[in-house]
Design a protein around this motif. Sequence first.
Motif, mmCIF file in Angstrom:
data_model
loop_
_atom_site.group_PDB
_atom_site.id
_atom_site.type_symbol
_atom_site.label_atom_id
_atom_site.label_comp_id
_atom_site.label_asym_id
_atom_site.label_seq_id
_atom_site.Cartn_x
_atom_site.Cartn_y
_atom_site.Cartn_z
ATOM 1 N N LEU A 1 8.446 -12.666 2.181
ATOM 2 C CA LEU A 1 7.488 -11.854 3.102
ATOM 3 C C LEU A 1 6.347 -12.186 2.412
ATOM 4 O O LEU A 1 5.919 -12.143 1.344
ATOM 5 C CB LEU A 1 7.936 -10.502 3.094
ATOM 6 C CG LEU A 1 9.130 -10.092 3.379
ATOM 7 C CD1 LEU A 1 9.378 -8.503 3.506
ATOM 8 C CD2 LEU A 1 9.385 -10.681 4.756
ATOM 9 N N GLN A 2 5.235 -12.202 3.367
ATOM 10 C CA GLN A 2 3.703 -12.073 2.888
ATOM 11 C C GLN A 2 3.249 -10.612 2.259
ATOM 12 O O GLN A 2 3.907 -9.790 2.712
ATOM 13 C CB GLN A 2 2.799 -12.468 3.961
ATOM 14 C CG GLN A 2 3.038 -13.766 4.597
ATOM 15 C CD GLN A 2 2.735 -14.642 3.573
ATOM 16 O OE1 GLN A 2 1.732 -14.796 3.027
ATOM 17 N NE2 GLN A 2 3.355 -15.839 3.451
ATOM 18 N N PRO A 3 2.336 -10.624 1.350
ATOM 19 C CA PRO A 3 2.032 -9.307 0.750
ATOM 20 C C PRO A 3 1.796 -8.312 1.811
ATOM 21 O O PRO A 3 2.329 -7.191 1.419
ATOM 22 C CB PRO A 3 0.770 -9.884 0.028
ATOM 23 C CG PRO A 3 0.952 -11.067 -0.364
ATOM 24 C CD PRO A 3 1.487 -11.619 0.761
ATOM 25 N N GLN A 4 0.936 -8.586 2.833
ATOM 26 C CA GLN A 4 0.890 -7.600 3.982
ATOM 27 C C GLN A 4 2.309 -7.016 4.492
ATOM 28 O O GLN A 4 2.232 -6.041 4.889
ATOM 29 C CB GLN A 4 -0.013 -7.897 4.938
ATOM 30 C CG GLN A 4 -1.634 -8.118 4.471
ATOM 31 C CD GLN A 4 -2.149 -6.945 4.094
ATOM 32 O OE1 GLN A 4 -1.726 -5.846 3.411
ATOM 33 N NE2 GLN A 4 -3.344 -6.766 4.841
ATOM 34 N N HIS B 1 -4.175 2.337 7.676
ATOM 35 C CA HIS B 1 -4.826 2.906 6.569
ATOM 36 C C HIS B 1 -3.661 2.503 5.470
ATOM 37 O O HIS B 1 -4.134 2.634 4.251
ATOM 38 C CB HIS B 1 -4.670 4.671 6.900
ATOM 39 C CG HIS B 1 -5.888 4.786 7.629
ATOM 40 N ND1 HIS B 1 -7.113 4.723 7.091
ATOM 41 C CD2 HIS B 1 -6.171 5.432 8.815
ATOM 42 C CE1 HIS B 1 -7.989 5.193 7.855
ATOM 43 N NE2 HIS B 1 -7.645 5.621 8.840
ATOM 44 N N ALA B 2 -2.487 2.211 5.617
ATOM 45 C CA ALA B 2 -1.852 1.790 4.476
ATOM 46 C C ALA B 2 -2.037 0.588 3.704
ATOM 47 O O ALA B 2 -1.840 0.304 2.803
ATOM 48 C CB ALA B 2 -0.408 1.504 4.859
ATOM 49 N N HIS C 1 1.789 -8.550 12.289
ATOM 50 C CA HIS C 1 2.273 -8.383 11.047
ATOM 51 C C HIS C 1 3.490 -7.719 11.408
ATOM 52 O O HIS C 1 4.779 -8.199 10.571
ATOM 53 C CB HIS C 1 1.754 -7.534 9.989
ATOM 54 C CG HIS C 1 0.256 -8.310 9.305
ATOM 55 N ND1 HIS C 1 0.921 -9.272 8.419
ATOM 56 C CD2 HIS C 1 -0.656 -8.155 9.352
ATOM 57 C CE1 HIS C 1 -0.417 -9.906 7.947
ATOM 58 N NE2 HIS C 1 -1.337 -9.241 8.567
ATOM 59 N N LEU C 2 3.791 -6.947 12.357
ATOM 60 C CA LEU C 2 5.145 -6.142 12.443
ATOM 61 C C LEU C 2 5.919 -7.135 13.198
ATOM 62 O O LEU C 2 7.375 -7.120 12.800
ATOM 63 C CB LEU C 2 4.655 -4.993 13.452
ATOM 64 C CG LEU C 2 6.070 -4.172 13.498
ATOM 65 C CD1 LEU C 2 6.619 -3.710 12.224
ATOM 66 C CD2 LEU C 2 5.557 -2.950 14.186
#
Length: 234
Positions: A158-161, A184-185, A200-201
């Motif tokens: 996974l990517q960091p985000q 906001h996370a 991203h989701l």
Amino acid sequence: MTHVPSPVRLLLVEDDPHTAAYVRDGLARDGIGVTWVANGTDGLSAALGRHWDVIVLDRMLPGLDGMAILKRVREVGIRIPVLFLTTMDGVNSRVGGLRGGADDYLVKPFAVRELAARVAVLLRRMGLARDATVLRAAGITLDLLTREVTRHGEKLFLQPQEVRILEYFMRNPGTILSRRMLLHAWNVDFPVHTNLVETHLSRLRDKLGPDGRQVIQTIRGAGYVMGGVAGAES
């Protein structure tokens, strides 16, 4: 020495450097890692931008005051313990802070040993264990120290985000998280029309496997949730 879970990540938002040094040095003896922020604006960014085990928050701050920070933290669904430090020793002040979402109150001047004890109590209330450095849900394991993610024993790349958004879901199972809360996370505040969350989701769901859309479900008009709830759809 006061027994507290470790590793413990504590955010201290305090404008007085002498008080900050006193807290940081005193809590270090109990293995508590203190990150110090000296004003309310940066304090809010720090509170929203990383996961903390507890936040110690001065009531009166330059930029944003402690009540404003607490309100915003609770609005985005962050439920970690918050302890107020304050010179305001009135009953109305204490009641106002507690009703605003604070978990405890300590009046200045204070002994750092009492602060350490209160932090330990708050952590016990949250059920944190000494080895609580791994999150597990839906066959997913997330190591909070190494940031390694596996599902059913197989490593996910996974990517960091993507790791950050997954951590936010795993810390809030069964809770509907809005697009703005997910932004906001990451400590960003893009215009509401941005498709950053969806991009991203979508990638995260694909990497979770064929049932990724069942693991993180869509709640039409509200947001997303990990775990089945009424009204969820794939």
